[in-house]
Design a protein around this motif. Structure first.
Motif, mmCIF file in Angstrom:
data_model
loop_
_atom_site.group_PDB
_atom_site.id
_atom_site.type_symbol
_atom_site.label_atom_id
_atom_site.label_comp_id
_atom_site.label_asym_id
_atom_site.label_seq_id
_atom_site.Cartn_x
_atom_site.Cartn_y
_atom_site.Cartn_z
ATOM 1 N N GLY A 1 -17.418 -5.879 -1.503
ATOM 2 C CA GLY A 1 -16.121 -5.975 -2.148
ATOM 3 C C GLY A 1 -16.502 -5.552 -3.568
ATOM 4 O O GLY A 1 -15.800 -5.921 -4.455
ATOM 5 N N LEU A 2 -17.568 -4.761 -3.836
ATOM 6 C CA LEU A 2 -18.031 -4.538 -5.267
ATOM 7 C C LEU A 2 -17.599 -3.218 -5.391
ATOM 8 O O LEU A 2 -18.379 -2.335 -4.662
ATOM 9 N N SER A 3 -17.123 -2.595 -6.553
ATOM 10 C CA SER A 3 -17.121 -0.995 -6.511
ATOM 11 C C SER A 3 -18.444 -0.643 -7.188
ATOM 12 O O SER A 3 -19.125 -1.569 -7.887
ATOM 13 N N ALA A 4 -18.748 0.471 -7.125
ATOM 14 C CA ALA A 4 -19.966 1.322 -7.610
ATOM 15 C C ALA A 4 -20.109 1.078 -9.217
ATOM 16 O O ALA A 4 -21.261 1.150 -9.706
ATOM 17 N N ASP A 5 -18.859 0.741 -9.866
ATOM 18 C CA ASP A 5 -19.186 0.401 -11.503
ATOM 19 C C ASP A 5 -20.052 -0.655 -11.563
ATOM 20 O O ASP A 5 -20.542 -0.669 -12.825
ATOM 21 N N HIS B 1 -14.742 -17.034 1.205
ATOM 22 C CA HIS B 1 -14.527 -17.623 2.601
ATOM 23 C C HIS B 1 -13.912 -16.459 3.635
ATOM 24 O O HIS B 1 -14.754 -16.088 4.538
ATOM 25 N N THR B 2 -12.800 -15.933 3.211
ATOM 26 C CA THR B 2 -11.992 -15.117 4.138
ATOM 27 C C THR B 2 -12.952 -13.628 4.189
ATOM 28 O O THR B 2 -13.046 -13.441 5.401
ATOM 29 N N GLU B 3 -13.396 -13.321 3.219
ATOM 30 C CA GLU B 3 -14.135 -11.950 3.083
ATOM 31 C C GLU B 3 -15.614 -12.035 3.855
ATOM 32 O O GLU B 3 -15.874 -11.257 4.762
ATOM 33 N N PHE B 4 -16.027 -13.525 3.891
ATOM 34 C CA PHE B 4 -17.322 -13.517 4.328
ATOM 35 C C PHE B 4 -17.139 -13.674 6.102
ATOM 36 O O PHE B 4 -18.055 -13.101 6.840
ATOM 37 N N LEU B 5 -16.034 -14.364 6.394
ATOM 38 C CA LEU B 5 -15.754 -14.526 7.840
ATOM 39 C C LEU B 5 -15.412 -13.048 8.447
ATOM 40 O O LEU B 5 -15.820 -12.818 9.532
ATOM 41 N N ARG B 6 -14.896 -12.334 7.641
ATOM 42 C CA ARG B 6 -14.702 -10.843 8.141
ATOM 43 C C ARG B 6 -15.807 -10.250 8.212
ATOM 44 O O ARG B 6 -16.206 -9.533 9.505
ATOM 45 N N LEU B 7 -16.687 -10.305 7.271
ATOM 46 C CA LEU B 7 -17.989 -9.440 7.272
ATOM 47 C C LEU B 7 -18.869 -9.823 8.621
ATOM 48 O O LEU B 7 -19.417 -9.191 9.005
ATOM 49 N N GLN B 8 -18.907 -11.281 8.960
ATOM 50 C CA GLN B 8 -19.597 -11.932 9.807
ATOM 51 C C GLN B 8 -19.168 -11.538 11.163
ATOM 52 O O GLN B 8 -19.620 -11.114 12.082
ATOM 53 N N GLN B 9 -17.786 -11.243 11.307
ATOM 54 C CA GLN B 9 -17.309 -10.815 12.291
ATOM 55 C C GLN B 9 -17.904 -9.327 12.848
ATOM 56 O O GLN B 9 -17.978 -9.129 13.891
#
Lengths: 212, 325
Positions: free
Chosen positions: B123-127, B175-183
């Motif tokens: 979730g980090l842009s190339a900037d 947390h939400t993003e991490f759970l999505r990533l782990q999925q």
């Protein structure tokens, strides 16, 4: 002063070169010796205080005394430039070994541990992570050592070797102010330029210290 | 699978950090080690990648004793995320992420190209690529920390209080993003936290450790809330575990009545309510709505947002009671 420079350009130029050489060679030697010493003082924590104290004592020896006694210890000729180089190397190590140690100690243990956990082995961790992070502290020490060496070289003129310092002795002997002035101005200039170069190098190789 | 076989760690001076721990962390699952300070959770975690050596016992990864593997190579095959991220301050975000691939012999260019993709993943842009860690917020640093751990695509990740240094709002988001990533990724993850709510929210399994380094209970979060093994676990899990356990129960089976007395717009969407629920929500969400809505009523909506039923205070209570029988 300009007049003096014009008439004695060869002597002054030679003195300047000698001065530079006598001041910077010990910086090079001192730096190479200080890196492992400083590292050891951090790796084996019990070594830190004995080393720092020893360097403190070494640095407190008056330079003239060192210039005079070194030929006795080293078996060199009294007029050999080696005496000055060795003496200044000792001062450089006394200053730099401590800054290397302090620089390495300034590395956040969390960062060092993270490096280990990423899979760095000890040597590569030192070169890739710890030394670069310690650089600002080490370079600050290098600036002090360089400026200090450039001024100490002149003391060597009292035993007959001393770059720009020889202009001082010449001036005193002749009761003549011009060479003294030239010597002072040039050695201050030299110290200033050397310092500036280190600062510029530091800015170039540690861009991250200005990011915040 | 990570296996702890009767692992003991006694520190010099005699303090027992881990006391005969036997545990299996299943492949592809997130196992949380949780407990009060001094329970040996971080010590246990750090024995997996040999940052700490056990006094006795063995730790196996897929049946192979970690003690018999080369330390540095082992660590390069295990992602590691710590509190405060522990990023290298002298390297740009991109080069931080590229660290392990470069150690593994990738060229800097290859590693950097791959690092761009990872930044996007977290979730980090190339900037951000060319910035230094000091220029990032705590939450951003933690994202870079996660990207750095994922860079060599290790099958295993160790996470030591990865989200505890950021504020609650950012933490919930991570947390939400991490759970999505782990999925997506399905890594075998061992995570340490002192926060039981985090453990319950993130873990597929939770190992509760007590002071002195003994395992108190190893269970799914749901099981932990429903049947704590003893008083220690019960008190550690907290008093409102009954309510919290409702987050694992779906509202799909909850009977609803036709909507009545609720103001709707022309598309049938309810107006002026603090919130609504769907079939996919948990009973905890419904309970919260019932408690917080002025009329003691929770309204269910369909996929189009139109109200398709409602449930009252009493009906919910009856439903919850009926589930016990």
């Amino acid at each position: 002063m300009i007049e003096y420079l014009r008439n004695n350009s060869e002597i002054v130029w030679q003195a300047l070169q000698e001065h530079l050489y006598l001041a910077l060679l010990p910086i090079l030697f001192g730096f190479v010796i200080s890196l492992p010493l400083g590292y050891l003082a951090v790796r084996f924590t019990w070594l830190y205080h004995p080393l720092v104290n020893t360097f403190g004592v070494l640095y407190s020896i008056p330079s003239l005394a060192l210039f005079v006694f070194l030929p006795v210890i080293l078996g060199t000729k009294v007029l050999s430039p080696i005496n000055v180089v060795v003496a200044l190397t000792i001062y450089t190590v006394a200053l730099l070994a401590r800054t290397v140690a302090d620089g390495l100690r300034s590395v956040d243990p969390v960062v060092a541990q993270a490096a280990t956990a990423m899979g760095y082995r000890r040597t590569r961790r030192l070169i890739d992570v710890e030394l670069p992070i310690a650089l600002p502290v080490i370079l600050a020490g290098l600036r002090v050592a360089t400026v200090s060496n450039i001024s100490l070289v002149s003391v060597g003129s009292l035993i007959g070797i001393g770059g720009l310092g020889q202009l001082f002795t010449r001036g005193f002997q002749l009761f003549y102010l011009e060479p003294i002035l030239v010597g002072v101005v040039l050695s201050v200039l030299l110290a200033g330029i050397a310092d500036l170069i280190i600062v510029l190098v530091q800015r170039a190789i540690t861009p991250w210290t200005r990011a915040a | 699978m990570i296996t702890f076989e009767d692992v003991v760690k006694v520190y010099r001076g005699g303090a027992t950090a881990v006391d005969h721990l036997s545990l299996e962390l299943p492949t592809g699952k997130l196992t949380v080690l949780v407990g009060p300070s001094g329970c040996g959770k971080t010590t246990s975690l750090r024995m997996i990648n040999r940052m700490i050596a056990p006094t006795s016992g063995r730790i196996l990864i897929d049946g192979k004793d970690v003690a018999e593997q080369d330390e540095a190579l082992l660590r390069r095959s295990i992602g590691y995320v710590i509190q405060h991220a522990g990023l290298f301050p002298h390297r740009t975000v991109l080069d931080n992420v590229a660290t392990v691939p470069v150690l593994l012999g990738k060229t800097r260019r290859e590693a950097r190209n791959a690092a761009y993709e990872l930044l996007e993943r977290v979730g980090l842009s190339a900037d951000f690529a060319k910035r230094y860690p000091a220029q990032l917020s705590g939450g951003q640093q933690q994202r870079v920390g996660v990207a750095r751990a994922l860079a060599a695509d290790p099958p295993i990740m160790l996470m030591d209080e990865p989200f505890s240094a950021v504020d609650p709002v950012v933490r919930a988001q991570l947390h939400t993003e991490f759970l999505r990533l782990q999925q997506d990724l399905g890594k075998t993850i061992a995570m340490v936290t002192h926060d039981i709510d985090e453990a319950i929210k993130l873990g597929d399994h939770v190992a509760v450790l007590r002071t002195g380094g003994r395992l108190a209970q190893f269970a799914t979060p749901r099981e932990l809330l429903a049947n704590p093994a003893d008083d220690f676990v019960a008190s550690f899990v907290g008093r409102d575990r009954g309510l919290r356990s409702l987050s694992f129960d779906s509202a799909a089976e909850l009977p609803v009545r036709p909507v009545d007395g609720i103001e709707l717009d022309e598309a049938g969407r309810p107006l002026g309510l603090p919130g609504v629920f769907t079939k996919g929500d948990s009973l905890r969400v419904v309970t919260d709505l019932v408690i917080s809505s002025p009329g003691g009523i929770a309204v269910r909506v369909g996929p189009d947002g139109a109200a398709d039923g409602q449930v009252s205070h009493h009906e919910l209570a009856d439903y919850l009671a009926s589930r016990r029988r």
